[in-house]
Scaffold this motif. Structure first.
Motif, PDB file in Angstrom:
ATOM      1  N   ALA A 169      96.901  34.672  25.644  1.00  5.86           N
ATOM      2  CA  ALA A 169      97.836  34.769  24.515  1.00  5.86           C
ATOM      3  C   ALA A 169      98.249  33.376  24.067  1.00  5.86           C
ATOM      4  O   ALA A 169      98.139  32.400  24.811  1.00  5.86           O
ATOM      5  CB  ALA A 169      99.071  35.577  24.916  1.00  5.86           C
ATOM      6  N   CYS A 170      98.758  33.283  22.842  1.00  2.48           N
ATOM      7  CA  CYS A 170      99.232  31.986  22.384  1.00  2.48           C
ATOM      8  C   CYS A 170     100.473  31.586  23.171  1.00  2.48           C
ATOM      9  O   CYS A 170     101.184  32.427  23.725  1.00  2.48           O
ATOM     10  CB  CYS A 170      99.533  32.020  20.891  1.00  2.48           C
ATOM     11  SG  CYS A 170     100.789  33.203  20.412  1.00  2.48           S
ATOM     12  N   LYS A 171     100.717  30.293  23.238  1.00  5.56           N
ATOM     13  CA  LYS A 171     101.839  29.764  24.009  1.00  5.56           C
ATOM     14  C   LYS A 171     103.165  30.216  23.402  1.00  5.56           C
ATOM     15  O   LYS A 171     103.286  30.451  22.198  1.00  5.56           O
ATOM     16  CB  LYS A 171     101.798  28.242  24.046  1.00  5.56           C
ATOM     17  CG  LYS A 171     100.555  27.652  24.702  1.00  5.56           C
ATOM     18  CD  LYS A 171     100.619  27.768  26.211  1.00  5.56           C
ATOM     19  CE  LYS A 171      99.456  27.014  26.857  1.00  5.56           C
ATOM     20  NZ  LYS A 171      99.525  27.097  28.334  1.00  5.56           N
ATOM     21  N   GLN A 172     104.163  30.308  24.263  1.00  9.50           N
ATOM     22  CA  GLN A 172     105.520  30.599  23.810  1.00  9.50           C
ATOM     23  C   GLN A 172     106.330  29.305  23.735  1.00  9.50           C
ATOM     24  O   GLN A 172     106.165  28.409  24.562  1.00  9.50           O
ATOM     25  CB  GLN A 172     106.232  31.535  24.787  1.00  9.50           C
ATOM     26  CG  GLN A 172     105.694  32.944  24.846  1.00  9.50           C
ATOM     27  CD  GLN A 172     106.474  33.788  25.842  1.00  9.50           C
ATOM     28  OE1 GLN A 172     107.067  33.263  26.788  1.00  9.50           O
ATOM     29  NE2 GLN A 172     106.486  35.089  25.641  1.00  9.50           N
ATOM     30  N   ALA A 173     107.219  29.231  22.757  1.00 10.93           N
ATOM     31  CA  ALA A 173     108.248  28.200  22.720  1.00 10.93           C
ATOM     32  C   ALA A 173     109.497  28.817  23.332  1.00 10.93           C
ATOM     33  O   ALA A 173     110.024  29.803  22.807  1.00 10.93           O
ATOM     34  CB  ALA A 173     108.513  27.743  21.293  1.00 10.93           C
ATOM     35  N   PHE A 191     116.663  22.368  24.646  1.00 13.06           N
ATOM     36  CA  PHE A 191     115.736  21.923  25.675  1.00 13.06           C
ATOM     37  C   PHE A 191     114.599  22.948  25.717  1.00 13.06           C
ATOM     38  O   PHE A 191     114.605  23.885  26.506  1.00 13.06           O
ATOM     39  CB  PHE A 191     116.433  21.778  27.030  1.00 13.06           C
ATOM     40  CG  PHE A 191     117.388  20.627  27.076  1.00 13.06           C
ATOM     41  CD1 PHE A 191     116.935  19.341  27.319  1.00 13.06           C
ATOM     42  CD2 PHE A 191     118.744  20.806  26.852  1.00 13.06           C
ATOM     43  CE1 PHE A 191     117.801  18.261  27.356  1.00 13.06           C
ATOM     44  CE2 PHE A 191     119.626  19.740  26.884  1.00 13.06           C
ATOM     45  CZ  PHE A 191     119.151  18.461  27.135  1.00 13.06           C
ATOM     46  N   VAL A 192     113.649  22.775  24.827  1.00 17.24           N
ATOM     47  CA  VAL A 192     112.602  23.764  24.611  1.00 17.24           C
ATOM     48  C   VAL A 192     111.360  23.387  25.406  1.00 17.24           C
ATOM     49  O   VAL A 192     110.975  22.224  25.473  1.00 17.24           O
ATOM     50  CB  VAL A 192     112.251  23.867  23.111  1.00 17.24           C
ATOM     51  CG1 VAL A 192     111.147  24.884  22.885  1.00 17.24           C
ATOM     52  CG2 VAL A 192     113.495  24.243  22.302  1.00 17.24           C
ATOM     53  N   SER A 193     110.740  24.379  26.013  1.00 17.74           N
ATOM     54  CA  SER A 193     109.493  24.168  26.747  1.00 17.74           C
ATOM     55  C   SER A 193     108.402  25.040  26.153  1.00 17.74           C
ATOM     56  O   SER A 193     108.671  25.997  25.424  1.00 17.74           O
ATOM     57  CB  SER A 193     109.676  24.509  28.233  1.00 17.74           C
ATOM     58  OG  SER A 193     110.057  25.870  28.383  1.00 17.74           O
ATOM     59  N   VAL A 194     107.169  24.706  26.446  1.00 17.24           N
ATOM     60  CA  VAL A 194     106.026  25.501  26.038  1.00 17.24           C
ATOM     61  C   VAL A 194     105.485  26.198  27.279  1.00 17.24           C
ATOM     62  O   VAL A 194     105.168  25.545  28.273  1.00 17.24           O
ATOM     63  CB  VAL A 194     104.934  24.632  25.386  1.00 17.24           C
ATOM     64  CG1 VAL A 194     103.715  25.478  25.033  1.00 17.24           C
ATOM     65  CG2 VAL A 194     105.482  23.955  24.138  1.00 17.24           C
ATOM     66  N   THR A 195     105.421  27.518  27.247  1.00 16.61           N
ATOM     67  CA  THR A 195     105.067  28.281  28.440  1.00 16.61           C
ATOM     68  C   THR A 195     104.021  29.338  28.114  1.00 16.61           C
ATOM     69  O   THR A 195     103.799  29.687  26.947  1.00 16.61           O
ATOM     70  CB  THR A 195     106.308  28.993  29.024  1.00 16.61           C
ATOM     71  OG1 THR A 195     106.794  29.955  28.063  1.00 16.61           O
ATOM     72  CG2 THR A 195     107.420  28.004  29.332  1.00 16.61           C
ATOM     73  N   ASN A 196     103.407  29.866  29.159  1.00 19.67           N
ATOM     74  CA  ASN A 196     102.536  31.022  29.025  1.00 19.67           C
ATOM     75  C   ASN A 196     103.363  32.295  29.103  1.00 19.67           C
ATOM     76  O   ASN A 196     104.349  32.367  29.839  1.00 19.67           O
ATOM     77  CB  ASN A 196     101.487  31.059  30.145  1.00 19.67           C
ATOM     78  CG  ASN A 196     100.394  30.034  29.938  1.00 19.67           C
ATOM     79  OD1 ASN A 196     100.080  29.644  28.821  1.00 19.67           O
ATOM     80  ND2 ASN A 196      99.802  29.584  31.028  1.00 19.67           N
ATOM     81  N   ARG A 197     102.957  33.298  28.366  1.00 14.44           N
ATOM     82  CA  ARG A 197     103.576  34.610  28.487  1.00 14.44           C
ATOM     83  C   ARG A 197     103.388  35.132  29.909  1.00 14.44           C
ATOM     84  O   ARG A 197     102.344  34.931  30.535  1.00 14.44           O
ATOM     85  CB  ARG A 197     102.936  35.568  27.488  1.00 14.44           C
ATOM     86  CG  ARG A 197     103.474  36.993  27.553  1.00 14.44           C
ATOM     87  CD  ARG A 197     102.557  37.948  26.827  1.00 14.44           C
ATOM     88  NE  ARG A 197     102.538  37.705  25.398  1.00 14.44           N
ATOM     89  CZ  ARG A 197     101.567  38.119  24.589  1.00 14.44           C
ATOM     90  NH1 ARG A 197     100.520  38.768  25.079  1.00 14.44           N
ATOM     91  NH2 ARG A 197     101.606  37.868  23.301  1.00 14.44           N
TER      92      ARG A 197
END
Length: 505
Positions: free
Chosen positions: A318-322, A304-310
């Motif tokens: 910064a680039c998004k985190q998985a 259950f992966v989300s895309v988040t900000n650091r």
């Protein structure tokens, strides 16, 4: 610009990545200390925190630690690395590792139905007729279908075990069908504490103490805060209506597995160092209280992966985190920091945060004695500051002999302008995907643009069967990827080149 293998690999695959960071001159951690101190001092002032302690673990040691403010507002005793703080939900990582150790010892299986160990759950009514019954694994990853319960769950710490048994027997309402979505649950980790007790044959607190705390030398840590030495006890406060008031001390109870542990910075650093020591996988003797491979298992999310900000001030740019929830950890891939494991702790009277960077052997943690004042932003800002200062040195992946030999042949093929040097080393798909004539044409086109490539950077393997590489050529640079096939002997299944744009070299 500095050579970043992940950057090159992403370019070859055509994904979008930010420009490589400017080369930083590495400096000692003590040179960065004033910047770190300023980050935490500002947070303390902004959040009205009586006292804090924070530390950096690097290469197995507590490399930097500092206490600021006071343990209590009455006697004004200063915070030190030996001050004792409740770490709230950072306890969940201890609970998860306890479950995994019991699995290793044959006391349970992660796919066991939880009701096998907690019989009161057998009579529960699930939300639909096709709902899967809850497994231990579901509780670890917060996918059991329970509602998010941070405010309520935080106050259940003192619940007696017999009252918890009655709660379980009465059943609980579900927020959703189990295994359908991540939803954070303190109640679920309280259930894991009950499972630890049942499987180990002793109280949860006794098992964690014997299996983890004592072997790691965490002798000052424990769950019964009423027995903590008052001279080192950081009393928890809340900030309300412009003033501080003491929160009630919460004695050990049935929800201890979700948030009851109390530690000092000196003790907690031993835990962080132990976890980081599990990376990389290697042949050394495995002497820890839990196997290295088991520790690395906590970083496995449940898809259950989300895309988040650091977290922190760099988060917006910064680039998004998985990100996904592992086992007691929030796990994310960060394009600057690599693999990160992090968790906060919020509790009546306390806030805490920890983040690990296993690719670099570095961890940052902080604890505060104000309700829900988890110092996540300064912790992540410290990590970013270390990266920019060149203090996050990657743990090198060794170059396998198969990769080294195939790479040497690939370089020779480029120099010759044809695939002759790779004869006998190509997987069966290679010439089906692109003919030898087209390879000769590509080599000619690349040489027309960048010329011969007499020098190269050190290889940057992604594993024993692949590597990124960079060739330094007469009129520019080439980034490339070499990928071997799962054959014996190993053969080349893919070889890719790309001219490095001048602004990214």
């Amino acid at each position: 610009m500095r050579w970043k293998p992940g950057f090159a690999f992403a370019l070859i695959l055509g994904s979008s990545v930010p420009a490589a960071a400017q080369e930083a001159t590495p400096e000692a951690l003590d040179q960065l200390a004033p910047e770190i101190d300023a980050l935490f001092a500002k947070y303390q002032a902004d959040q009205h925190i009586p006292g804090m302690v924070y530390g950096v673990v690097k290469d197995g040691q507590l490399a930097y630690v500092k206490g600021i403010g006071v343990q209590t507002l009455t006697d004004k005793s200063p915070v030190t690395p030996d001050s004792l703080f409740r770490i709230a939900s950072m306890t969940k990582a201890f609970t998860a590792l306890a479950i995994l150790k019991l699995r290793d010892d044959g006391k349970l299986r992660l796919d066991d139905l939880a009701e096998v160990h907690v019989p009161e759950m057998k009579s529960w009514t699930y939300p639909t007729s096709d709902s899967p019954r809850i497994r231990i694994r579901d509780l670890l990853h917060h996918v059991a279908g329970f509602v998010t319960d941070d405010p309520w769950g935080d106050r259940q710490q003192v619940l007696p075990q017999d009252e918890f048994t009655k709660m379980l027997a009465a059943g609980v309402p579900f927020s959703r069908v189990p295994q359908s979505q991540h939803e954070y649950s303190n109640f679920g980790y309280a259930l894991l504490g009950r499972i630890v007790a049942e499987a180990s044959g002793m109280a949860y607190t006794d098992y964690v103490r014997q299996a983890i705390l004592i072997p790691l030398g965490m002798t000052a840590s424990g769950f019964d805060v009423t027995q903590a030495p008052k001279a080192r006890y950081a009393l928890g406060y809340r900030w309300e209506n412009g003033r501080w008031s003491a929160e009630p001390e919460m004695a050990d109870g049935a929800f201890n597995a979700m948030g009851g542990l109390q530690v000092s910075a000196n003790d907690y650093a031993k835990w962080v160092a132990f976890l980081l020591s599990a990376w990389p996988a290697r042949d050394d003797a495995d002497t820890g209280p839990v196997k290295r491979s088991t520790v690395r298992e906590v970083a496995q999310g449940l898809n259950f992966v989300s895309v988040t900000n650091r977290i922190g001030t760099s988060g917006a740019s910064a680039c998004k985190q998985a990100a996904a929830y592992g086992m007691g950890w929030r796990v994310a891939q960060d394009c600057d920091l690599g693999l990160t494991l992090a968790h906060g702790g919020g509790y009546p009277g306390y806030g805490s945060h920890v983040m690990l960077m296993p690719d670099h052997g570095v961890g940052v943690f902080a604890m505060a004695n104000r309700t829900y004042a988890g110092p996540s932003a300064p912790a992540w800002n410290t990590a970013v500051a270390m990266e920019r200062a060149g203090l996050l040195e990657p743990r090198e992946v060794p170059v396998s002999s198969a990769v080294a030999e195939a790479y040497a042949a690939a370089k020779a093929a480029y120099a010759a302008g044809d695939l002759g040097a790779l004869r006998g080393r190509l997987a069966m798909n290679f010439l089906m995907d692109r003919s030898a004539a087209n390879w000769a044409a590509e080599f000619a086109a690349l040489k027309q643009e960048v010329g011969e490539c007499p020098a190269d950077e050190p290889l940057a393997p992604m594993g024993a069967m692949s590597t990124a590489f960079r060739l330094n050529c007469e009129k520019g640079k080439l980034d490339g990827v070499l990928l071997l096939a799962p054959t014996t002997p190993a053969t080349v299944q893919a070889l890719r080149f790309r001219v490095v744009p001048p602004d990214r070299d």
